[in-house]
Design a protein around this motif. Structure first.
Motif, PDB file in Angstrom:
ATOM      1  N   ALA A 139       0.916  -1.092   0.148  1.00 42.32           N
ATOM      2  CA  ALA A 139       0.161   0.008  -0.332  1.00 42.32           C
ATOM      3  C   ALA A 139       0.539   1.102  -0.402  1.00 42.32           C
ATOM      4  O   ALA A 139       0.738   2.260  -0.718  1.00 42.32           O
ATOM      5  N   ARG A 140       1.580   1.432   0.646  1.00 48.28           N
ATOM      6  CA  ARG A 140       2.688   2.243   0.779  1.00 48.28           C
ATOM      7  C   ARG A 140       3.480   2.957  -0.557  1.00 48.28           C
ATOM      8  O   ARG A 140       3.751   3.367  -0.895  1.00 48.28           O
ATOM      9  N   GLU A 188       0.894   4.207  -3.075  1.00 48.00           N
ATOM     10  CA  GLU A 188       0.918   5.295  -2.680  1.00 48.00           C
ATOM     11  C   GLU A 188       1.979   5.888  -2.983  1.00 48.00           C
ATOM     12  O   GLU A 188       1.349   7.534  -3.836  1.00 48.00           O
TER      13      GLU A 188
END
Length: 199
Positions: free
Chosen positions: A155-156, A159
């Motif tokens: 997810a990081r 992003e």
């Protein structure tokens, strides 16, 4: 004899070869008369962290990471097990806070000592990507996969990169699968050294 086994754990190349720990970490382990198995474990996780960071530099050069801090964190994440050696062969989390305090007592900056406490608490909101990478290394060195942890990293990455979560997942999964192929060799390297301090 104990220092001989610790010395071997710190310097034996291994197969496949494992990178040595930073000099100041190796010296701290000697000063603490660390169990040889702990030194072997720290080398395995430190080496895997190198692989993760090399991949990050290739795949995500725009993501700023403190490479030196992350490698130091990997090299010292379980140092609290010098005070709680039973946790080398059994469950327990007392080594986490103890490791942070031990590092601080030896003059380590809080930003570096934090990894001893964060490597098992990846769900906290204040955990950085560097902390997550050390946590992943502490699992994948032995071929263990933790979906929740990996999802947080993915997810990081998504992003930061603007790529889809699925694209990041596939790329990260390929990396972890490749690293996991040497898990048996790393486990054998660690198992070759005793948990007990041999005098």
């Amino acid at each position: 004899m104990g220092s001989g086994l610790l010395g071997r754990a710190l310097h034996d190349r291994g197969d496949p070869p494992l990178r040595p720990l930073p000099d100041q970490v190796a010296q701290l382990l000697r000063d603490l008369d660390a169990p040889p198995r702990l030194a072997a474990h720290l080398r395995a996780v430190h080496d895997v962290t190198h692989q993760l960071l090399d991949w990050m530099a290739r795949e995500h050069p725009s993501i700023r990471l403190d490479r030196d801090a992350t490698l130091f964190g990997a090299a010292t994440h379980d140092i609290g097990k010098t005070a709680h050696p039973a946790e080398l062969s059994g469950p327990g989390s007392s080594h986490e806070a103890a490791g942070r305090e031990l590092l601080l007592a030896h003059g380590t900056a809080p930003a570096l000592a934090r990894f001893a406490a964060t490597h098992a608490t990846w769900s906290r909101p204040d955990v950085d990507l560097e902390d997550l990478l050390v946590s992943v290394a502490d699992k994948i060195w032995k071929g263990k996969r933790v979906q929740e942890l990996e999802d947080m990293v993915v997810a990081r990455l998504a992003e930061a990169s603007g790529r889809t979560v699925w694209e990041e997942f596939l790329s990260f999964d390929d990396l972890l699968t490749a690293i996991g192929q040497d898990a048996d060799a790393r486990l054998a390297f660690q198992a070759a050294y005793p948990v007990e301090r041999v005098r």
